[in-house]
Scaffold this motif. Structure first.
Motif, PDB file in Angstrom:
ATOM      1  N   ALA A 151       0.809  -1.215   0.000  1.00 36.29           N
ATOM      2  CA  ALA A 151       0.000   0.000   0.000  1.00 36.29           C
ATOM      3  C   ALA A 151       0.847   1.273   0.000  1.00 36.29           C
ATOM      4  O   ALA A 151       0.319   2.367  -0.023  1.00 36.29           O
ATOM      5  CB  ALA A 151      -0.925   0.001   1.220  1.00 36.29           C
ATOM      6  N   GLY A 152       2.153   1.099   0.025  1.00 43.11           N
ATOM      7  CA  GLY A 152       3.033   2.253   0.051  1.00 43.11           C
ATOM      8  C   GLY A 152       4.418   1.867   0.529  1.00 43.11           C
ATOM      9  O   GLY A 152       4.770   0.686   0.579  1.00 43.11           O
ATOM     10  N   VAL A 153       5.178   2.886   0.887  1.00 40.38           N
ATOM     11  CA  VAL A 153       6.572   2.687   1.283  1.00 40.38           C
ATOM     12  C   VAL A 153       6.884   3.559   2.489  1.00 40.38           C
ATOM     13  O   VAL A 153       6.430   4.705   2.585  1.00 40.38           O
ATOM     14  CB  VAL A 153       7.514   3.075   0.121  1.00 40.38           C
ATOM     15  N   LEU A 154       7.676   3.014   3.406  1.00 42.11           N
ATOM     16  CA  LEU A 154       8.208   3.768   4.544  1.00 42.11           C
ATOM     17  C   LEU A 154       9.717   3.663   4.460  1.00 42.11           C
ATOM     18  O   LEU A 154      10.262   2.563   4.305  1.00 42.11           O
ATOM     19  CB  LEU A 154       7.722   3.181   5.864  1.00 42.11           C
ATOM     20  N   ALA A 155      10.414   4.796   4.526  1.00 44.18           N
ATOM     21  CA  ALA A 155      11.870   4.782   4.402  1.00 44.18           C
ATOM     22  C   ALA A 155      12.507   5.735   5.401  1.00 44.18           C
ATOM     23  O   ALA A 155      11.936   6.766   5.750  1.00 44.18           O
ATOM     24  CB  ALA A 155      12.282   5.168   2.986  1.00 44.18           C
ATOM     25  N   ILE A 156      13.693   5.372   5.824  1.00 47.99           N
ATOM     26  CA  ILE A 156      14.543   6.251   6.619  1.00 47.99           C
ATOM     27  C   ILE A 156      15.655   6.689   5.676  1.00 47.99           C
ATOM     28  O   ILE A 156      16.325   5.858   5.059  1.00 47.99           O
ATOM     29  CB  ILE A 156      15.142   5.519   7.840  1.00 47.99           C
ATOM     30  N   SER A 157      15.826   7.988   5.559  1.00 48.16           N
ATOM     31  CA  SER A 157      16.756   8.544   4.590  1.00 48.16           C
ATOM     32  C   SER A 157      17.841   9.364   5.272  1.00 48.16           C
ATOM     33  O   SER A 157      17.568  10.123   6.190  1.00 48.16           O
ATOM     34  CB  SER A 157      15.986   9.427   3.605  1.00 48.16           C
ATOM     35  N   GLY A 158      19.046   9.240   4.788  1.00 48.24           N
ATOM     36  CA  GLY A 158      20.180   9.978   5.336  1.00 48.24           C
ATOM     37  C   GLY A 158      20.387  11.348   4.727  1.00 48.24           C
ATOM     38  O   GLY A 158      21.452  11.949   4.919  1.00 48.24           O
ATOM     39  N   HIS A 159      19.409  11.877   4.023  1.00 47.88           N
ATOM     40  CA  HIS A 159      19.551  13.242   3.496  1.00 47.88           C
ATOM     41  C   HIS A 159      19.769  14.205   4.656  1.00 47.88           C
ATOM     42  O   HIS A 159      19.207  14.025   5.734  1.00 47.88           O
ATOM     43  CB  HIS A 159      18.300  13.639   2.699  1.00 47.88           C
ATOM     44  N   GLU A 160      20.556  15.227   4.424  1.00 54.14           N
ATOM     45  CA  GLU A 160      20.927  16.130   5.509  1.00 54.14           C
ATOM     46  C   GLU A 160      20.134  17.429   5.550  1.00 54.14           C
ATOM     47  O   GLU A 160      20.159  18.121   6.557  1.00 54.14           O
ATOM     48  CB  GLU A 160      22.421  16.424   5.438  1.00 54.14           C
ATOM     49  N   THR A 161      19.424  17.750   4.479  1.00 47.49           N
ATOM     50  CA  THR A 161      18.669  19.007   4.455  1.00 47.49           C
ATOM     51  C   THR A 161      17.262  18.770   3.928  1.00 47.49           C
ATOM     52  O   THR A 161      17.009  17.807   3.194  1.00 47.49           O
ATOM     53  CB  THR A 161      19.348  20.060   3.548  1.00 47.49           C
ATOM     54  N   TRP A 162      16.372  19.701   4.299  1.00 47.98           N
ATOM     55  CA  TRP A 162      15.006  19.641   3.774  1.00 47.98           C
ATOM     56  C   TRP A 162      15.019  19.795   2.256  1.00 47.98           C
ATOM     57  O   TRP A 162      14.254  19.146   1.555  1.00 47.98           O
ATOM     58  CB  TRP A 162      14.135  20.724   4.416  1.00 47.98           C
ATOM     59  N   GLU A 163      15.884  20.635   1.747  1.00 47.40           N
ATOM     60  CA  GLU A 163      15.966  20.834   0.302  1.00 47.40           C
ATOM     61  C   GLU A 163      16.306  19.515  -0.402  1.00 47.40           C
ATOM     62  O   GLU A 163      15.680  19.149  -1.404  1.00 47.40           O
ATOM     63  CB  GLU A 163      17.022  21.890  -0.028  1.00 47.40           C
ATOM     64  N   ALA A 164      17.274  18.784   0.132  1.00 48.28           N
ATOM     65  CA  ALA A 164      17.695  17.527  -0.489  1.00 48.28           C
ATOM     66  C   ALA A 164      16.602  16.464  -0.424  1.00 48.28           C
ATOM     67  O   ALA A 164      16.350  15.769  -1.414  1.00 48.28           O
ATOM     68  CB  ALA A 164      18.971  17.020   0.174  1.00 48.28           C
ATOM     69  N   ILE A 165      15.943  16.334   0.722  1.00 47.27           N
ATOM     70  CA  ILE A 165      14.903  15.299   0.844  1.00 47.27           C
ATOM     71  C   ILE A 165      13.690  15.655  -0.018  1.00 47.27           C
ATOM     72  O   ILE A 165      13.090  14.791  -0.652  1.00 47.27           O
ATOM     73  CB  ILE A 165      14.506  15.024   2.312  1.00 47.27           C
ATOM     74  N   ARG A 166      13.340  16.931  -0.065  1.00 44.84           N
ATOM     75  CA  ARG A 166      12.212  17.335  -0.914  1.00 44.84           C
ATOM     76  C   ARG A 166      12.518  17.078  -2.387  1.00 44.84           C
ATOM     77  O   ARG A 166      11.644  16.631  -3.151  1.00 44.84           O
ATOM     78  CB  ARG A 166      11.865  18.798  -0.669  1.00 44.84           C
ATOM     79  N   HIS A 167      13.747  17.371  -2.800  1.00 50.92           N
ATOM     80  CA  HIS A 167      14.117  17.098  -4.190  1.00 50.92           C
ATOM     81  C   HIS A 167      13.991  15.605  -4.477  1.00 50.92           C
ATOM     82  O   HIS A 167      13.410  15.208  -5.491  1.00 50.92           O
ATOM     83  CB  HIS A 167      15.543  17.569  -4.482  1.00 50.92           C
TER      84      HIS A 167
END
Length: 120
Positions: free
Chosen positions: A47-63
């Motif tokens: 039904a979807g995906v759950l992930a933990i991400s090592g991005h360091e900024t909101w800009e990077a994760i949003r991109h």
């Protein structure tokens, strides 16, 4: 670090058909995923995906999330991004919350307790 939860629309493959290569290329270029798993519905279907991400900024994760071809195609009914502190077991910077050490006293020599300021 960030937690990203994406819940699929019904019939998600109808909007992502033909986009697998572009999606995989995007992941290869921008993913910083530490751990992920499929969300399942009551019937055991993805039904979807759950992930933990090592991005360091909101800009990077949003991109990473919003420039994904699947996202642009409308594959997700809901997207949630939350910033979080993640304690990595056996990492070079090994810290652990008190509750973890209290429940697992044998792990105490491997971790530095985390001092909490405010919060819950």
């Amino acid at each position: 670090m960030f937690m990203v939860r994406r819940r699929h629309i019904e019939n998600v493959r109808s909007v992502t058909e033909g986009l697998d290569k572009a999606h995989e290329d995007h992941i290869a270029a921008y993913s910083r995923t530490i751990a992920s798993g499929n969300l399942v519905d009551e019937d055991g279907r993805m039904a979807g995906v759950l992930a933990i991400s090592g991005h360091e900024t909101w800009e990077a994760i949003r991109h990473y999330v919003y420039e994904d071809p699947f996202t642009k195609a409308g594959a997700y009914a809901e997207i949630e991004i939350k910033e979080l502190n993640l304690y990595l077991l056996d990492a070079a910077y090994a810290r652990a919350p008190d509750w973890l050490l209290e429940r697992n006293p044998d792990l105490a020599p491997r971790f530095t307790p985390v001092e909490r300021v405010g919060g819950r």
